[in-house]
Scaffold this active site. Structure first.
Site, PDB file in Angstrom:
ATOM      1  N   HIS A  64     -41.317  57.243  15.367  1.00  8.60           N
ATOM      2  CA  HIS A  64     -40.719  58.497  15.855  1.00  8.60           C
ATOM      3  C   HIS A  64     -40.114  59.303  14.702  1.00  8.60           C
ATOM      4  CE1 HIS A  64     -41.154  56.478  19.676  1.00  8.60           C
ATOM      5  NE2 HIS A  64     -40.287  55.539  19.342  1.00  8.60           N
ATOM      6  N   HIS A  94     -31.690  59.437   9.801  1.00  7.71           N
ATOM      7  CA  HIS A  94     -33.099  59.771  10.021  1.00  7.71           C
ATOM      8  C   HIS A  94     -33.213  61.284  10.123  1.00  7.71           C
ATOM      9  CE1 HIS A  94     -31.257  59.661  14.001  1.00  7.71           C
ATOM     10  NE2 HIS A  94     -32.074  60.677  14.233  1.00  7.71           N
ATOM     11  N   HIS A  96     -35.431  64.883  11.828  1.00  6.73           N
ATOM     12  CA  HIS A  96     -36.337  65.507  12.807  1.00  6.73           C
ATOM     13  C   HIS A  96     -36.864  66.760  12.100  1.00  6.73           C
ATOM     14  CE1 HIS A  96     -34.609  63.116  16.214  1.00  6.73           C
ATOM     15  NE2 HIS A  96     -33.522  63.181  15.464  1.00  6.73           N
ATOM     16  N   GLU A 106     -33.221  70.194  15.853  1.00  2.00           N
ATOM     17  CA  GLU A 106     -32.976  69.895  17.282  1.00  2.00           C
ATOM     18  C   GLU A 106     -31.927  70.863  17.814  1.00  2.00           C
ATOM     19  OE1 GLU A 106     -32.681  65.430  17.625  1.00  2.00           O
ATOM     20  OE2 GLU A 106     -34.672  65.941  18.355  1.00  2.00           O
ATOM     21  N   HIS A 119     -29.823  63.408  10.791  1.00  2.00           N
ATOM     22  CA  HIS A 119     -28.821  62.775  11.666  1.00  2.00           C
ATOM     23  C   HIS A 119     -28.287  61.514  11.015  1.00  2.00           C
ATOM     24  CE1 HIS A 119     -30.638  64.803  15.468  1.00  2.00           C
ATOM     25  NE2 HIS A 119     -29.786  65.604  14.826  1.00  2.00           N
ATOM     26  N   THR A 199     -30.893  62.011  21.111  1.00  2.93           N
ATOM     27  CA  THR A 199     -31.906  63.028  21.391  1.00  2.93           C
ATOM     28  C   THR A 199     -33.289  62.404  21.562  1.00  2.93           C
ATOM     29  OG1 THR A 199     -32.410  63.370  19.050  1.00  2.93           O
ATOM     30  CG2 THR A 199     -30.652  64.737  20.007  1.00  2.93           C
TER      31      THR A 199
HETATM   32  C1  LIG Z   1     -29.560  56.083  17.578  1.00 10.14           C
HETATM   33  C2  LIG Z   1     -30.396  57.308  17.487  1.00 10.14           C
HETATM   34  C3  LIG Z   1     -29.818  58.564  17.406  1.00 10.14           C
HETATM   35  C4  LIG Z   1     -30.651  59.691  17.308  1.00 10.14           C
HETATM   36  S1  LIG Z   1     -30.040  61.241  17.211  1.00 10.14           S
HETATM   37  C5  LIG Z   1     -32.026  59.534  17.303  1.00 10.14           C
HETATM   38  O1  LIG Z   1     -32.828  60.620  17.182  1.00 10.14           O
HETATM   39  C6  LIG Z   1     -32.540  58.255  17.407  1.00 10.14           C
HETATM   40  O2  LIG Z   1     -31.730  57.176  17.495  1.00 10.14           O
HETATM   41 ZN   LIG Z   2     -31.801  62.076  15.773  1.00  8.93          ZN
END
Ligand SMILES: Cc1cc(=S)c(O)co1
Ligand SMILES: [Zn+2]
Length: 261
Positions: A64, A94, A96, A106, A119, A199
């Site tokens: 992801h 991580h 996005h 986001e 994040h 999210t």
């Molecule tokens: C724990 C966690 C927090 C976010 S914000 C995410 O995208 C995935 O996993």
């Molecule tokens: Zn995130």
């Protein structure tokens, strides 16, 4: 094991509610932040980041996003202050991001999306015994969100983008020591804060969000390296480029956003 979900046509954000009904809950994230409507709360102090003794462990592709994990066995790297009643331990960070040149963050600001969003995920180890337990509690997590906009090369982001070729496939990971995410912070720690959720599924409503107002600049070239990652594993025939791994803004449902400018 667990429900498959993604960012594609059939398994994307509009379908998540089928396996994760909380997707239609009352404190979902992200949201569109309207600065003019944010409330200045005099009791809101500055956020304080103590990352000097943080210990990064590995970088991996979980199908992801790309995630850097930290040793959270003690309070060596914490965020505190601001809306937080306790110090929260850094667990992972991580990103996005979007496709070529289009949106990708986001949270949005006055409807405006940035190219990407970082994040930094922290958990309340004062009240809870594990990240897992904290991740289902209303005050269990604190996520620091930082916008990335395209501009000049970011002087330190190469330490991450240079490692991405090693984690191209879902399920791949490699050692990643000595990285301190303090180098990814903008100059100002002015922020917006509100109560929200993860999210991504399971979308637990357990996050105190702290979103920094000032974006950091990264180059299109650096962002492009994130798009060389794949959602798919090495063993799969289908090779799907990892991009547009962002959830769109969710209804505010009466929530108030506070600010500390
Ligand atoms: C724990 C966690 C927090 C976010 S914000 C995410 O995208 C995935 O996993
Ligand atoms: Zn995130």
């Amino acid at each position: 094991t667990g429900h498959h979900w993604g960012y594609g046509e059939g398994d994307g954000p509009s379908a998540w509610h089928k396996n994760y009904p909380v997707a239609q809950g009352s404190r979902q994230s992200p949201i569109d932040i309207i600065p003019h409507q944010a409330l200045q709360d005099r009791s809101l102090g500055p956020i304080v980041l103590n990352y000097d003794h943080c210990t990064s462990i590995n970088i991996s592709n979980n199908g992801h996003s790309v995630v850097v994990e930290f040793d959270d066995s003690d309070d060596r790297s914490v965020i505190q202050g601001g809306p937080l009643d306790n110090p929260y331990r850094l667990k992972q960070f991580h990103f996005h991001w979007g496709g070529k040149g289009c949106e990708g963050s986001e949270h949005t600001v006055d409807g405006y999306g940035y190219a990407s969003e970082l994040h930094l995920v922290h958990w309340n180890a004062v009240k809870y015994c594990s990240f897992g337990e904290a991740s289902t509690a209303p005050d269990g997590l604190a996520v620091l969100g930082i916008f990335l906009e395209t501009g000049d090369d970011h002087r330190w982001l190469h330490m991450i983008t240079d490692a991405l070729y090693m984690v191209k496939f879902k399920g791949s990971g490699t050692e990643f020591k000595g990285f301190n995410p303090k180098c990814l912070l903008p100059s100002s720690l002015h922020y917006w804060t509100y109560l929200g959720s993860l999210t991504t599924p399971p979308l637990h409503e357990s996050v105190i969000w702290i979103v920094l107002k000032e974006p950091i600049a990264v180059s299109e070239k650096q962002l492009g390296k994130f798009r060389l990652l794949l959602f798919t594993g090495e063993e799969e025939d289908q090779r799907t480029r990892m991009e547009n791994n962002f959830r769109p803004p969710q209804p505010l449902k009466g929530r108030k956003i506070q600010k500390r400018t």
